[in-house]
Design an enzyme around this catalytic site. Structure first.
Site, PDB file in Angstrom:
ATOM      1  N   ASP A   1       0.851  -1.187   0.000  1.00 40.99           N
ATOM      2  CA  ASP A   1       0.000   0.000   0.000  1.00 40.99           C
ATOM      3  C   ASP A   1       0.883   1.232   0.000  1.00 40.99           C
ATOM      4  OD1 ASP A   1      -2.424   1.496   0.123  1.00 40.99           O
ATOM      5  OD2 ASP A   1      -2.197   1.730   2.295  1.00 40.99           O
ATOM      6  N   HIS A   2       0.337   2.343  -0.454  1.00 38.59           N
ATOM      7  CA  HIS A   2       1.029   3.625  -0.386  1.00 38.59           C
ATOM      8  C   HIS A   2       0.680   4.306   0.934  1.00 38.59           C
ATOM      9  CE1 HIS A   2       1.172   3.694  -5.041  1.00 38.59           C
ATOM     10  NE2 HIS A   2       2.373   3.415  -4.562  1.00 38.59           N
TER      11      HIS A   2
ATOM     12  N   PHE B   1      -5.051   4.641   0.202  1.00 44.27           N
ATOM     13  CA  PHE B   1      -6.137   3.839  -0.369  1.00 44.27           C
ATOM     14  C   PHE B   1      -5.742   2.999  -1.579  1.00 44.27           C
ATOM     15  CE2 PHE B   1      -7.809   8.264   0.573  1.00 44.27           C
ATOM     16  CZ  PHE B   1      -7.937   8.051   1.939  1.00 44.27           C
ATOM     17  N   HIS B   2      -4.530   2.434  -1.570  1.00 45.60           N
ATOM     18  CA  HIS B   2      -4.075   1.654  -2.720  1.00 45.60           C
ATOM     19  C   HIS B   2      -3.635   0.235  -2.352  1.00 45.60           C
ATOM     20  CE1 HIS B   2      -2.882   5.838  -4.532  1.00 45.60           C
ATOM     21  NE2 HIS B   2      -4.190   5.605  -4.599  1.00 45.60           N
ATOM     22  N   PRO B   3      -4.396  -0.517  -1.550  1.00 44.32           N
ATOM     23  CA  PRO B   3      -3.977  -1.891  -1.225  1.00 44.32           C
ATOM     24  C   PRO B   3      -3.926  -2.760  -2.474  1.00 44.32           C
ATOM     25  CG  PRO B   3      -6.249  -1.531  -0.542  1.00 44.32           C
ATOM     26  CD  PRO B   3      -5.701  -0.191  -0.946  1.00 44.32           C
TER      27      PRO B   3
END
Length: 552
Positions: free
Chosen positions: A293-294, A469-471
């Site tokens: 994630d980010h 919000f980038h899983p």
């Protein structure tokens, strides 16, 4: 058993809506699309700034929390995910970014044939309607809009100019493959409205008799005959329903719930499945591993002039003006969202040949994304490392599909991740101290002047860092010899038949930027693969992506 379809697609999100359209086009194949959430009728889904209203919504957002992360002061971090038609494309920040050419070339270098930048570029072009016009890397006939921010803002212009004094070039298009630069983001909006995949892809297809959409349908299990996926069990209004897939079950539930559903259905690490008494269909050690994630770190500044979105939102006259701008002209802050300015640069230039951090510059400030704005004129420099080395896990807690899985992001677990993140914070400070934006910065609210050493800045990152919000990566694509690979290059789940994954789970490594547009590309490419396999390996028909007036 409610019915029998050629394809059952689980999850009507960024990928699921694409597949529902492409696989049902032409009427040859029947498709059932299952979505656990309700229809996307909530007005704030469709107004771009409205994700502040959906960020914590109990109906349209899954509202996951991670396990306590020992690298983040044992904090449990809030992870929002879309729970409606369009999935997270209906509640995200609307940023239109593809990532870097090297991201996809690395996927191919891992042995995933057909996933290089040059292989993926035709699908990026096919999916988009870009307001910048046609070009070697841009498309103009696709259903998903890439809209240009036409109204300039004094703060964003100053952010761009200040970054330029530090050697970051000004660009209009971050999506050519070489994304280094600073400028205004393009957004997934159309005419002042959000252009989710539910709007772009699903809405034009809803009248097709061979497409069946079920909302409030929470998938609980993949049905197998031996190792062949034959259908899906779901609950709907307290009923248990089975639906049959004659050709394939396709999981598009996202990087958290796709591995959860696989594990609940007997596909995953053997020890985990046996711990919960689940019969093993396929022992795949990588299901739920490789989570990436980010991590965003938000620097908050007070601004010297009342020109921020904070100022507009704090008074009824400001809110009324914003509402009238949108209602009458479909422009203004409501039509844009929160983050307008973007930058991709190298925080560690001696170590990274391509940008290693991304900035989202916002003309408002709040303690968290979607939170209440501060009682002062404020702006936010949000910084995230693009290619983290840290890896986490997603694992079921029980056999109850309604219970959220255990999520351990394991942020900042490596030396590179820590150094890059701290360097990104330092670069943000350099931008804020450069003219012409320096004159607009009254004070640094967070982390504040007292945080100066690397240790102090790292502690700030641990205390205040949040997901952006980038899983991704929890059912990764890889060659058969990779023990953690879950799907092959055609996204078929190893050890099974008739089962694919088409969502952010399949990313071997996280792309350098926002994930919505990349996963739309993956779904476009997957639809061609699925159709080709259905025709016995013949190349799929190239589908004209120009939509009729009905799509509007």
């Amino acid at each position: 058993m409610t019915g029998s379809y050629d394809y059952v697609v689980v999850g009507a999100g960024s990928a699921g809506c694409v597949l529902a359209n492409r696989l049902s086009d032409g009427g040859r194949y029947s498709v059932c699309l299952l979505e656990a959430g309700p229809a996307d009728r909530f007005i704030w889904i469709h107004i771009p700034i409205g994700y502040g209203k959906t960020m914590f919504h109990p109906v349209y957002n899954w509202g996951f929390y991670t396990d306590p992360d020992p690298n983040m002061h044992d904090r449990r971090l809030y992870w929002p995910r879309g729970r409606t038609l369009g999935g997270s494309s209906s509640i995200n920040g609307l940023i239109y970014v593809r990532g870097q050419k090297e991201d996809y070339d690395q996927w191919a270098a891992f042995g995933n044939r057909g996933w290089s930048w040059n292989d993926c570029l035709p699908y990026f072009r096919r999916l988009e309607h870009n307001e910048l016009g046609a070009g070697p890397t841009r498309g103009t006939d696709g259903p998903l809009w890439a809209s240009t921010i036409k109204q300039r803002h004094e703060l964003v212009d100053a952010f761009i100019a200040a970054s330029g004094t530090l050697g970051v070039p000004h660009v209009d298009d971050f999506n050519t493959g070489d994304q280094e630069g600073v400028g205004y983001y393009q957004l997934t909006t159309r005419g002042g409205f959000r252009c989710s995949t539910a709007v772009a892809y699903l809405k034009p297809a809803r009248r097709r008799p061979n497409l069946h959409v079920e909302t409030d349908a929470h998938a609980t299990k993949i049905l197998f005959d031996g190792t062949r996926a034959t259908g899906v069990r779901y609950t709907q209004h307290d009923r248990i329903v089975d639906v049959r897939a004659n050709r394939e079950v396709i999981l598009t539930a996202g990087a958290l719930q796709t591995p959860q559903l696989l594990q609940l259905s007997g596909v995953g690490p053997q020890a985990l499945l046996r711990e919960h008494g689940i019969p093993v269909v396929a022992d795949r050690a990588g299901v739920g591993e490789n989570l990436q994630d980010h991590l965003q770190v938000r620097l908050i500044y007070e601004v010297t002039k009342p020109i921020t979105t904070n100022d507009q939102l704090r008074t009824w006259t400001g809110r009324a003006k914003m509402g009238l701008q949108w209602a009458l002209f479909r422009n203004g802050p409501l039509a844009i969202g929160i983050n307008q300015g973007g930058m991709f640069c190298r925080a560690l230039p001696d170590e990274s040949p391509t940008p290693d951090v991304q900035f989202h510059f916002s003309t408002l400030s709040a303690d968290s994304a979607g939170g209440d704005v501060h009682p002062f004129s404020g702006c936010t420099y949000s910084v995230c490392q693009l290619r983290p080395e840290s890896r986490g896990t997603v694992r079921i807690r029980s056999t109850d599909a309604r219970e959220a899985p255990s999520i351990q992001p394991n942020y900042l677990a490596t030396d590179l991740d820590r150094r890059t993140t701290v360097a990104g914070v330092r670069f943000a400070r350099r931008v804020a101290a450069a003219e012409p934006i320096a004159s607009l910065m009254k004070r640094e609210v967070r982390p504040g002047a007292d945080a100066q050493t690397d240790g102090e800045l790292l502690d700030f990152c641990r205390e205040y860092g949040q997901t952006i919000f980038h899983p991704s990566g929890t059912a990764k694509m890889g060659v058969a010899g990779d023990p953690l690979a879950v799907v092959d290059e055609r996204l078929r789940v190893y050890g099974t038949q008739g089962l694919r994954v088409v969502d952010c789970s399949i990313m071997p490594t996280l792309v350098s930027g926002n994930t919505n547009v990349p996963i739309v590309m993956v779904a476009e490419k997957a639809s061609d693969m699925i159709l080709a396999d259905a025709r016995g390996g013949e190349p799929a028909l190239r589908i004209d992506s120009r939509f009729t007036a009905e799509a509007a």
